[in-house]
Structures are given as structure tokens and as C-alpha cells.
Design a protein around this motif. Structure first.
Motif, PDB file in Angstrom:
ATOM      1  N   LEU A 107      25.006  85.215   8.364  1.00 44.22           N
ATOM      2  CA  LEU A 107      25.133  84.770   9.755  1.00 44.22           C
ATOM      3  C   LEU A 107      26.381  85.320  10.418  1.00 44.22           C
ATOM      4  CD1 LEU A 107      23.612  81.428   9.022  1.00 44.22           C
ATOM      5  CD2 LEU A 107      23.023  82.762  11.022  1.00 44.22           C
ATOM      6  N   TYR A 141      27.137  80.565  13.266  1.00 42.65           N
ATOM      7  CA  TYR A 141      26.634  80.091  14.564  1.00 42.65           C
ATOM      8  C   TYR A 141      26.238  78.631  14.395  1.00 42.65           C
ATOM      9  CZ  TYR A 141      23.710  80.171  18.826  1.00 42.65           C
ATOM     10  OH  TYR A 141      23.150  79.922  20.059  1.00 42.65           O
ATOM     11  N   ALA A 142      27.017  77.700  14.969  1.00 42.20           N
ATOM     12  CA  ALA A 142      26.821  76.263  14.729  1.00 42.20           C
ATOM     13  C   ALA A 142      26.285  75.603  15.984  1.00 42.20           C
ATOM     14  CB  ALA A 142      28.136  75.634  14.291  1.00 42.20           C
ATOM     15  N   THR A 144      22.794  73.555  15.875  1.00 47.48           N
ATOM     16  CA  THR A 144      21.940  72.417  15.538  1.00 47.48           C
ATOM     17  C   THR A 144      22.760  71.207  15.093  1.00 47.48           C
ATOM     18  OG1 THR A 144      20.201  73.957  14.877  1.00 47.48           O
ATOM     19  CG2 THR A 144      20.003  71.700  14.079  1.00 47.48           C
ATOM     20  N   HIS A 148      19.453  66.884  17.066  1.00 46.49           N
ATOM     21  CA  HIS A 148      18.812  67.889  17.929  1.00 46.49           C
ATOM     22  C   HIS A 148      18.902  69.282  17.321  1.00 46.49           C
ATOM     23  CE1 HIS A 148      19.507  64.673  20.930  1.00 46.49           C
ATOM     24  NE2 HIS A 148      18.361  65.118  21.429  1.00 46.49           N
ATOM     25  N   THR A 150      15.768  71.693  18.318  1.00 41.61           N
ATOM     26  CA  THR A 150      14.954  72.364  19.334  1.00 41.61           C
ATOM     27  C   THR A 150      15.529  72.196  20.730  1.00 41.61           C
ATOM     28  OG1 THR A 150      12.880  72.271  18.128  1.00 41.61           O
ATOM     29  CG2 THR A 150      12.715  72.184  20.517  1.00 41.61           C
ATOM     30  N   TRP A 181      23.031  71.824   9.513  1.00 44.42           N
ATOM     31  CA  TRP A 181      22.235  72.999   9.166  1.00 44.42           C
ATOM     32  C   TRP A 181      22.979  74.331   9.291  1.00 44.42           C
ATOM     33  CZ3 TRP A 181      18.502  73.849   6.060  1.00 44.42           C
ATOM     34  CH2 TRP A 181      17.547  72.843   5.830  1.00 44.42           C
ATOM     35  N   PRO A 182      23.933  74.527  10.170  1.00 43.47           N
ATOM     36  CA  PRO A 182      24.495  75.869  10.304  1.00 43.47           C
ATOM     37  C   PRO A 182      24.830  76.518   8.964  1.00 43.47           C
ATOM     38  CG  PRO A 182      25.353  74.507  12.031  1.00 43.47           C
ATOM     39  CD  PRO A 182      24.568  73.601  11.099  1.00 43.47           C
ATOM     40  N   GLY A 183      24.326  77.723   8.804  1.00 40.80           N
ATOM     41  CA  GLY A 183      24.480  78.442   7.558  1.00 40.80           C
ATOM     42  C   GLY A 183      25.932  78.835   7.319  1.00 40.80           C
ATOM     43  N   PHE A 237      16.911  79.416   0.109  1.00 36.89           N
ATOM     44  CA  PHE A 237      18.276  79.629   0.588  1.00 36.89           C
ATOM     45  C   PHE A 237      19.289  79.031  -0.374  1.00 36.89           C
ATOM     46  CE2 PHE A 237      18.455  80.871   5.279  1.00 36.89           C
ATOM     47  CZ  PHE A 237      17.227  81.501   5.250  1.00 36.89           C
ATOM     48  N   ASN A 242      24.433  75.983   3.707  1.00 34.53           N
ATOM     49  CA  ASN A 242      24.209  75.315   5.003  1.00 34.53           C
ATOM     50  C   ASN A 242      25.010  74.017   5.017  1.00 34.53           C
ATOM     51  OD1 ASN A 242      21.520  76.822   4.220  1.00 34.53           O
ATOM     52  ND2 ASN A 242      21.628  76.764   6.467  1.00 34.53           N
ATOM     53  N   THR A 424      10.860  77.792  10.947  1.00 34.31           N
ATOM     54  CA  THR A 424      11.615  76.683  11.540  1.00 34.31           C
ATOM     55  C   THR A 424      12.886  77.162  12.215  1.00 34.31           C
ATOM     56  OG1 THR A 424      10.816  75.264   9.756  1.00 34.31           O
ATOM     57  CG2 THR A 424      12.686  74.457  11.055  1.00 34.31           C
ATOM     58  N   GLU A 426      15.774  79.457  14.009  1.00 30.94           N
ATOM     59  CA  GLU A 426      15.737  80.345  15.178  1.00 30.94           C
ATOM     60  C   GLU A 426      14.611  79.973  16.122  1.00 30.94           C
ATOM     61  OE1 GLU A 426      18.630  82.535  14.297  1.00 30.94           O
ATOM     62  OE2 GLU A 426      18.558  81.734  16.333  1.00 30.94           O
ATOM     63  N   GLY A 427      14.242  78.664  16.089  1.00 32.84           N
ATOM     64  CA  GLY A 427      13.194  78.191  17.003  1.00 32.84           C
ATOM     65  C   GLY A 427      11.961  77.792  16.238  1.00 32.84           C
ATOM     66  N   THR A 430       6.056  76.097  16.598  1.00 30.66           N
ATOM     67  CA  THR A 430       5.210  75.517  17.654  1.00 30.66           C
ATOM     68  C   THR A 430       5.931  75.579  18.996  1.00 30.66           C
ATOM     69  OG1 THR A 430       4.262  74.001  16.041  1.00 30.66           O
ATOM     70  CG2 THR A 430       3.985  73.430  18.364  1.00 30.66           C
ATOM     71  N   LEU A 434       4.917  77.604  22.371  1.00 27.68           N
ATOM     72  CA  LEU A 434       4.747  76.937  23.669  1.00 27.68           C
ATOM     73  C   LEU A 434       5.586  77.605  24.750  1.00 27.68           C
ATOM     74  CD1 LEU A 434       4.577  73.214  22.546  1.00 27.68           C
ATOM     75  CD2 LEU A 434       2.731  74.616  23.495  1.00 27.68           C
TER      76      LEU A 434
HETATM   77  C1  LIG Z   1      16.881  77.564   6.511  1.00 25.75           C
HETATM   78  C2  LIG Z   1      17.465  77.079   7.824  1.00 25.75           C
HETATM   79  C3  LIG Z   1      18.612  77.660   8.317  1.00 25.75           C
HETATM   80  C4  LIG Z   1      19.151  77.229   9.528  1.00 25.75           C
HETATM   81  N1  LIG Z   1      20.312  77.807   9.984  1.00 25.75           N
HETATM   82  C5  LIG Z   1      20.848  77.363  11.139  1.00 25.75           C
HETATM   83  C6  LIG Z   1      22.072  77.922  11.618  1.00 25.75           C
HETATM   84  O1  LIG Z   1      22.646  78.810  10.990  1.00 25.75           O
HETATM   85  N2  LIG Z   1      22.588  77.448  12.774  1.00 25.75           N
HETATM   86  C7  LIG Z   1      21.972  76.452  13.500  1.00 25.75           C
HETATM   87  O2  LIG Z   1      22.501  76.063  14.544  1.00 25.75           O
HETATM   88  N3  LIG Z   1      20.802  75.901  13.078  1.00 25.75           N
HETATM   89  C8  LIG Z   1      20.235  76.334  11.916  1.00 25.75           C
HETATM   90  N4  LIG Z   1      19.064  75.789  11.473  1.00 25.75           N
HETATM   91  C9  LIG Z   1      18.442  74.701  12.242  1.00 25.75           C
HETATM   92  C10 LIG Z   1      17.223  75.190  13.002  1.00 25.75           C
HETATM   93  O3  LIG Z   1      17.596  76.014  14.052  1.00 25.75           O
HETATM   94  C11 LIG Z   1      16.438  73.964  13.521  1.00 25.75           C
HETATM   95  O4  LIG Z   1      15.974  73.233  12.417  1.00 25.75           O
HETATM   96  C12 LIG Z   1      15.268  74.438  14.379  1.00 25.75           C
HETATM   97  O5  LIG Z   1      15.742  74.901  15.618  1.00 25.75           O
HETATM   98  C13 LIG Z   1      14.232  73.317  14.602  1.00 25.75           C
HETATM   99  O6  LIG Z   1      14.812  72.234  15.258  1.00 25.75           O
HETATM  100  P1  LIG Z   1      14.663  70.758  14.641  1.00 25.75           P
HETATM  101  O7  LIG Z   1      15.066  70.805  13.243  1.00 25.75           O
HETATM  102  O8  LIG Z   1      15.328  69.837  15.582  1.00 25.75           O
HETATM  103  O9  LIG Z   1      13.093  70.468  14.674  1.00 25.75           O
HETATM  104  P2  LIG Z   1      12.332  69.501  15.699  1.00 25.75           P
HETATM  105  O10 LIG Z   1      12.287  70.140  17.033  1.00 25.75           O
HETATM  106  O11 LIG Z   1      12.837  68.129  15.574  1.00 25.75           O
HETATM  107  O12 LIG Z   1      10.852  69.636  15.077  1.00 25.75           O
HETATM  108  C14 LIG Z   1      10.146  68.517  14.593  1.00 25.75           C
HETATM  109  C15 LIG Z   1       8.730  68.581  15.156  1.00 25.75           C
HETATM  110  O13 LIG Z   1       8.804  68.331  16.567  1.00 25.75           O
HETATM  111  C16 LIG Z   1       7.998  69.260  17.262  1.00 25.75           C
HETATM  112  N5  LIG Z   1       8.522  69.472  18.618  1.00 25.75           N
HETATM  113  C17 LIG Z   1       9.814  69.482  18.999  1.00 25.75           C
HETATM  114  N6  LIG Z   1       9.938  69.749  20.318  1.00 25.75           N
HETATM  115  C18 LIG Z   1       8.665  69.931  20.778  1.00 25.75           C
HETATM  116  C19 LIG Z   1       8.096  70.236  22.052  1.00 25.75           C
HETATM  117  N7  LIG Z   1       8.878  70.428  23.127  1.00 25.75           N
HETATM  118  N8  LIG Z   1       6.745  70.354  22.145  1.00 25.75           N
HETATM  119  C20 LIG Z   1       5.975  70.193  21.052  1.00 25.75           C
HETATM  120  N9  LIG Z   1       6.434  69.875  19.821  1.00 25.75           N
HETATM  121  C21 LIG Z   1       7.764  69.749  19.692  1.00 25.75           C
HETATM  122  C22 LIG Z   1       8.114  70.535  16.420  1.00 25.75           C
HETATM  123  O14 LIG Z   1       7.014  71.406  16.677  1.00 25.75           O
HETATM  124  C23 LIG Z   1       8.088  69.965  14.998  1.00 25.75           C
HETATM  125  O15 LIG Z   1       6.724  69.840  14.602  1.00 25.75           O
HETATM  126  C24 LIG Z   1      18.505  76.199  10.256  1.00 25.75           C
HETATM  127  C25 LIG Z   1      17.340  75.607   9.760  1.00 25.75           C
HETATM  128  C26 LIG Z   1      16.808  76.045   8.553  1.00 25.75           C
HETATM  129  C27 LIG Z   1      15.553  75.400   8.037  1.00 25.75           C
END
Ligand SMILES: Cc1cc2nc3c(=O)[nH]c(=O)nc-3n(C[C@H](O)[C@H](O)[C@H](O)COP(=O)(O)OP(=O)(O)OC[C@H]3O[C@@H](n4cnc5c(N)ncnc54)[C@H](O)[C@@H]3O)c2cc1C
Ligand SMILES: CC/C=C\C/C=C\C/C=C\C/C=C\C/C=C\C/C=C/C(=O)SCCNC(=O)CCNC(=O)[C@H](O)C(C)(C)COP(=O)(O)OP(=O)(O)OC[C@H]1O[C@@H](n2cnc3c(N)ncnc32)[C@H](O)[C@@H]1OP(=O)(O)O
Length: 640
Positions: A107, A141-142, A144, A148, A150, A181-183, A237, A242, A424, A426-427, A430, A434
């Protein structure tokens, strides 16, 4: 290990109808590039330190992290010694030197430094990028948080400007605001780019990026006012730390806010950016890279499964005959050959995506934001489509190798564990789909109003009353027309549902939400405009729903897909050989170039740590006492 090539593989290679080397040269852009790649891969193969590691799964988590750090720092030093200047040479060396293990500095190189370059002012870039590139500053890059990932606009970490001291005060006001989560945040980095809600003069201006020192540059201790740790074991990983990070009124200089697009002046005045989403640029960049990652992961798994299928003989195809190569079973071909086609399609999609990204991102850097929505939609859609389809395909490859596919010795579980996170990170896929769906919806209605559309989505305005002209030849034009028709029809259907919901009086967000399932299907169809007959047969319902194909055409397609399996069969091994992955990069006993699978599996198993002792200590500690206790017991059943 014998150095003979398995006779079945030898036969496969001798009966191929084309020269795999020529295809390799196409993939890697010429014979000189292939030669250079192999030279570099050989340097790694001859390197005693790099070849001294056991398979990662033979180490515990602490060992895996330690090895990952050791190996990456060795790679950095070797790259300096070797003096490779071209990015391709450096990437070829890195991929060969760390074929399955993700880097604790991934990262830093993949997000931290590029974001400093793209989101910092020229002065900030001049100051920080050299420190990052020389690893004097190690970052990640921190963004998440626990609560929150997404919904970026919902992030809770705050950065409040203090004009008295010209500082921002970073704070994690709630449990859910803790960065999570940030790596590489847990143990590796000494800096982070932190996404936080910017407050100045009592007003919130949304999320912005801030450069934050998190550990001492002297002794790596955590800076006062921060709590940092590892989030624990994950599906994959394993070598990546992380982490979580909590801010307690932590102060940073005003000039640590990345101010290329938005600014906070000394008096606290906020200067807003041309487009708030410019701050999201790092994510778009990595989504583009992930399309290539999906190609690499799927193609490696396909190489392993196809070579193994040519070597594995199981059951009688002809009663009383010799056991058949499992690659001769039509079902095995139907599993693997479409994945071979998909791998090549993904390679072309990844290259196309990278070219579009290079063009539009340079326009954006020059202030022309016109194509930013199209880039966002394409990057979201392809990232989601290729990782979803790629991960499903890797699982098919694993299962097509039977029991040995389930062993880490096959190499496939590690490929899957490392790429499936990309559905999961980088976005979430689903959500990404969308975003593309939202772009397709807006574009559809613009097309209905007669407005011109970008070339990639002009198909949305085609006449949906037209039926297919597909004939026995299954021409390329008729197939592309079929995919365009299907996607255009499905987008139109989803948009009409969205509109109907609005006509019923639903507020627009409900009208949208209650049409998102058909929109996801339509967006997948939009992204699927990549490869042909198999995709139609697998999704026949969507192509038949409006009678686009007649019964005869459907029969043609069903016959064609089986005929294509036969066409590919003599070249299957040559088509995977063309990817030119050396054995030490595949790390697979099943996918070896020489096909000596059983010897490799046997040697690999003998080196398993559990074989370090003949009798495991648990026998003396638990099994023998249990048996002795039961042997004295009167209860007959206990003796069974
Ligand atoms: C291996 C790994 C490495 C990572 N590294 C980093 C990193 O270096 N830096 C960092 O900042 N983050 C990191 N992350 C975090 C990652 O970016 C988030 O997990 C990812 O953006 C998903 O967000 P969330 O976990 O909140 O999932 P959520 O959004 O909570 O997802 C849960 C469910 O809700 C649904 N959902 C959410 N919003 C909507 C919507 N608007 N419409 C429909 N459905 C929806 C999703 O589809 C999913 O089914 C990492 C994650 C992983 C797994
Ligand atoms: C090992 C590596 C070694 C070496 C280096 C090589 C490889 C690269 C390195 C790394 C990759 C590999 C391994 C690393 C592993 C993990 C890294 C992981 C990192 C992370 O996960 S970082 C965190 C990622 N998080 C996200 O992606 C969050 C996703 N959410 C969002 O993007 C937004 O919240 C969302 C969903 C877009 C919604 O945002 P918002 O609510 O603000 O917008 P709206 O939906 O309301 O839309 C408003 C409007 O804005 C447009 N828009 C949204 N986003 C963008 C954008 N990014 N660009 C342009 N436009 C955007 C949207 O379309 C709407 O427009 P409209 O109004 O419709 O016109």
C-alpha cells in the motif's frame, strides 16, 4: 525429482496446432520483452536467499509477516544493486521474487506514494514524494473505520482546524470511528494518509486526506495520542498487518492536509475543489489495477488446472480401455476452457482499462473533468465484474483438480485467498456495480432524450425490436450484436421499473433502491460485452426473454459451444503455456511445466512441519494417557 517431462504433457505440446511462443510474444509485447522477462525471472531462480523460503503456509502468522518484511527489504536492496530502471523490469522481479506473498509495503507503493503525487500540491509532492520513494517515510491509506467502509461521507474521524496553532486536531469521537482494516498500519508504517471529516470555522466540509505521522522516525514507537494494533487473522493476506488506529485529539500541521484540490487558509477559510470526488482519485486508480490483478489470478489458476487435467488420468472413458486424461471429459472441458477464454478476455480488458485510465486521469490532472464520470463507472464496473467472475473461476479450477486442488500444494487456495478480498476492498462489488448502474441509468435517459452518448455506451439507444441474424457461423458481428441487445434491453427494463416506481409516487431514492436488483443484472450484462458463445449459453434466459433468438439459433449456439470445446482441446495446454508463468512463480505441484505432479506432491508433503517428528508430542501428552485410562475402564463401550 526427475527432470523428465510427463509424456501426456509432451504429447499435448507436440500436437498443438500453433506455436505457443508466438502467443507469449503477443501477450508480453514482443520477443525482446519475453527474453528480458525470462532473464529477470532466472535471476530470481538463481537467488539462494529468495529460494530459501518454505511455502508460506508452513509458517505461523508471525513468521509469515516477518518473512514478508525480510523478503521485501531484500527485494528493495536487490533492485538497487541490479539498477533496473524500467517499471516492467522492477515488476517482473518483484512478482517472481514474491509470487504469492502480498507485500507489507504494497500500500506504500500502490496507494500512499501515488496519492501524495496526485493529491498533494506541487510543493507538498516535492517535499514528501522523494521521502516516500526512498522509504524514509513508509505509509499507507487509512480510510475505513469500524462503522464505515463503503459510505465515505459517513466517516466519523474528524480533523478540526485550530487557527491559533495552525494545526488540525484529529480525533476518533466514537468507537465506530476507529480506523479499522488499513493495510500495514499495525506494525509496518510510520505515516498514514488519513481520510477525515474536515471542520473549520465551525463548519464541516466533508472528507479530505491528511498526512499523519503515526510512529517515531527514531525508534518506531507509536506517537503519543494514538492507539494502534493488528486486527487479527483473516481469510488471506496472512503476511499483511491490517490494523486499527484510534486518534485522541492528535495534532498535525495545517500543511499536512493534501491541498491540491481543496485548501484551508491560515485564517481557516476553506477553498473548495472543482469536484468533491477528486479526493476519491486513489481508489479509482487501484480499481483499475485490480482488473489486471484479476487477470493474473484467474490465468494462474487456469494454467494449474489445465496442465493438471492433461496429466491426471482417472476412470475409463472407453470400457476396458486405459484410464482417460480428465481433460478429455466434456464436463472437464466445459469447466475449464471458458475460463481459458475468460483469462484472455480479462487480459485485453485490463489493458484497455489501463489505457483509458491513463488518458482520462491525465485530462483530470490538467483540469479537464469531463470524462471523470465515465472513468469512475468503467473502473467500478470492471473491478467488480472481473473480481467476481475471476474468483468464481478460480474456485472452479480448484474443484476441477479434485482432492489435490484442496491442498495448498496445488497453489490454488493461496491464489483464491489473496484475490477474493478484492471483491470487497477498494469498493465492495455490489456497491461498485451500483455506481456503474447509476451511470447507465442516467445515460439511458439522456439517450432517450436524444442526447449524444460516449462511444462505450452508444449501444443503449439501439432498436430493441430487431431480432438476431445469427447463423451457423456464429459470426463475431452477430455475437457482439447479441450482447449489445441483451445489455441494452436489461438496462431499459431496469430504467422503466425505476420510472414506474416514481410514477407510483415513490421518492427517487426508494424508486432507485427498488430497482437495484435488475440494475445489477443489467450492469453485469453491460460489463459482459467481452466474450461470446459460452456467455450466451450460460445466460440464455436473458438473451431469449424477448425472443431475440429463435429456437433454431438457440440450438446453433448450444451445438457451437460444444464444438468450440473440441476446437480448443488440442491447443488447451499450449494456450496456458503461452502465459509463460515459470514454476517458481506458480508455486504449484499440480501446475508444473514438467507435469511431474505426484513426485512434487510427495516431496512437498514430506517437508510438512508436522513430519519433523515421527511421534507427535500430543501422543505422550494426551493420546497415550487416554488409552491407558480406557484400558483400565470396566465400561466395554469405552474399549471400542
Ligand atoms: C483485505 C482487505 C484489505 C483492506 N485494506 C484497506 C486499506 O488498506 N485501507 C482502507 O481504508 N480500507 C481497507 N479495507 C476496507 C475496505 O475498503 C472495506 O471493507 C470496503 O470498502 C467495504 O466496506 P465495508 O466493509 O463497510 O462493507 P459494507 O458497505 O458495510 O458492506 C456490507 C454489505 O452492505 C452492502 N451495502 C453497503 N452499502 C450499500 C448500498 N449503498 N447499496 C447496496 N448495498 C450496500 C454491501 O453490498 C455489503 O453486502 C480492506 C478490506 C479488506 C477485506
Ligand atoms: C501488493 C501491492 C504492491 C504494489 C502496488 C501495486 C498494486 C496496487 C496496490 C494495492 C492494490 C492491491 C492490494 C491492496 C489491498 C488492499 C487495498 C485496499 C484499500 C482500500 O480498500 S481503501 C478504501 C476503499 N474504500 C472504498 O472504495 C469505498 C467505496 N465507497 C465509495 O467510493 C463511495 O462511498 C461511493 C460508493 C462511490 C458513494 O459515494 P458518495 O455517497 O459520496 O457518492 P454518491 O453515490 O452519492 O454519488 C455522488 C456522485 O459522485 C460520483 N462519484 C462517486 N465516487 C466517484 C469517484 N471515485 N470518481 C468520480 N465520481 C464519483 C457518483 O458517480 C455520483 O455522480 P452523479 O451524481 O451520479 O453524477
Amino acid at each position: 525429482m526427475s527432470n523428465e517431462v510427463n509424456t501426456d504433457l509432451l504429447k499435448e505440446r507436440s500436437t498443438a496446432t500453433f506455436d505457443a511462443e508466438r502467443l507469449t510474444e503477443f501477450i508480453y509485447k514482443g520477443p525482446e520483452k519475453v527474453k528480458r522477462k525470462r532473464q529477470i525471472q532466472n535471476i530470481v531462480l538463481q537467488d539462494k536467499f529468495l529460494q530459501s523460503f518454505k511455502p508460506t503456509e508452513f509458517y505461523d502468522r508471525d513468521g509469515q509477516y516477518n518473512n514478508a518484511v525480510r523478503r521485501q527489504i531484500y527485494i528493495m536492496d536487490r533492485l538497487e544493486e541490479l539498477g533496473f530502471r524500467s517499471e516492467t523490469d522492477r515488476l517482473n522481479f518483484r512478482e517472481a521474487a514474491a509470487p504469492v506473498e502480498l507485500s507489507p509495503f504494497g500500500l506504500h507503493s500502490g496507494m500512499f506514494v501515488p496519492t501524495l503525487e496526485r493529491q498533494g500540491t506541487p510543493e507538498q509532492s516535492r517535499k514528501w514524494v522523494p521521502l516516500g520513494k526512498s522509504f524514509k517515510m513508509i505509509g499507507t491509506y487509512a480510510q475505513t473505520e469500524l462503522g464505515h467502509g463503503t459510505f465515505i461521507r459517513g466517516l466519523e474521524t474528524t480533523a478540526t482546524f485550530d487557527p491559533e496553532t495552525q494545526e488540525f486536531i484529529l480525533d476518533s469521537p466514537t468507537l465506530s470511528s476507529i480506523k479499522y482494516w488499513p493495510g500495514n498500519v499495525a506494525k509496518t508504517v510510520n505515516h498514514c494518509l488519513v481520510m477525515a471529516q474536515l471542520y473549520t470555522q465551525g463548519k464541516c466540509h466533508g472528507t479530505h486526506l491528511f498526512l499523519v505521522q503515526v510512529r517515531s522516525m527514531e525508534d518506531h514507537t507509536i506517537m503519543p495520542g494514538l492507539e494502534i494494533g493488528d486486527i487479527g487473522p483473516k481469510l488471506g493476506f496472512d503476511g499483511v498487518d491490517n490494523g486499527f488506529m484510534k486518534f485522541n485529539k492528535y495534532r498535525i500541521p495545517r500543511m499536512n492536509m493534501l491541498m491540491r484540490y481543496a485548501k484551508v487558509l491560515e485564517n481557516g477559510d476553506y477553498i473548495k475543489p472543482k469536484n468533491a470526488k477528486l479526493t476519491y482519485g486513489a481508489m479509482v486508480m487501484v480499481r483499475v489495477w485490480i482488473v489486471m490483478d484479476a487477470f493474473k489470478a484467474l490465468s494462474r489458476a487456469t494454467v494449474i488446472a489445465v496442465r493438471y487435467s492433461a496429466v491426471r488420468r482417472q476412470s475409463e472413458l472407453r470400457p476396458g480401455g486405459e484410464e482417460a486424461q480428465v481433460i478429455d471429459y466434456q464436463t472437464q472441458q466445459y469447466k475449464l476452457f471458458p475460463l481459458l477464454a475468460t483469462s484472455y478476455a480479462f487480459l485485453l480488458a485490463a489493458e484497455g482499462m489501463s489505457q483509458i485510465y491513463a488518458k482520462i486521469s491525465s485530462d483530470i490532472e490538467r483540469g479537464n473533468l469531463e470524462d471523470m464520470p465515465q472513468l469512475h463507472a468503467l473502473a467500478c464496473g470492471l473491478k467488480a465484474f472481473c473480481t467476481w467472475v475471476g474468483c468464481e473461476g478460480i474456485e472452479v479450477c480448484r474443484m476441477s483438480c479434485g482432492g489435490h486442488g484442496y491442498s495448498h500444494a496445488s497453489g490454488i487456495p493461496k491464489i483464491y485467498a489473496n484475490i477474493v478480498g478484492a471483491c470487497t476492498y477498494e469498493g465492495e462489488n455490489t456497491v461498485m456495480m451500483l455506481q456503474t448502474a447509476r451511470y447507465l441509468s442516467k445515460s439511458y435517459f439522456r439517450g432517450q432524450r436524444g442526447e449524444s452518448l460516449p462511444e462505450l455506451i452508444q449501444y443503449l439507444t439501439i432498436d430493441l425490436n430487431v431480432k438476431s441474424t445469427l447463423g451457423e457461423d456464429c459470426s463475431f458481428e452477430s455475437l457482439v450484436a447479441a450482447y449489445s441487445h441483451r445489455a441494452a434491453r436489461m438496462v431499459a427494463t431496469a430504467c422503466k421499473l425505476q420510472n414506474a416506481n416514481k410514477q407510483k409516487g415513490m421518492p427517487s431514492h426508494d424508486a432507485w433502491n427498488k430497482s437495484t436488483v435488475p440494475f445489477i443484472a443489467a450492469t453485469k450484462a453491460h460489463c459482459h460485452l467481452l466474450y461470446a458463445v459460452y456467455g450466451i449459453v450460460e445466460n440464455m434466459g436473458e438473451f431469449m426473454q424477448d425472443g431475440y433468438f429463435n429456437q433454431d439459433q438457440i440450438s446453433i449456439l448450444n451445438r457451437k459451444v460444444l464444438a468450440l470445446l473440441e476446437d480448443i482441446r488440442p491447443n488447451a495446454v499450449a494456450l496456458v503455456d503461452a502465459f509463460d508463468y515459470p514454476d517458481h512463480l506458480l508455486q504449484s505441484c499440480l501446475g508444473r511445466y514438467d507435469g511431474q505432479v505426484y513426485e512434487a506432491l510427495y516431496e512437498n508433503s514430506k517437508s510438512s512441519p508436522l513430519n519433523n517428528t515421527d511421534i507427535h508430542s500430543s501422543y505422550y501428552n494426551y493420546i497415550r494417557p487416554m488409552m491407558q485410562k480406557r484400558s483400565k475402564s470396566k465400561d466395554i463401550s469405552a474399549k471400542l
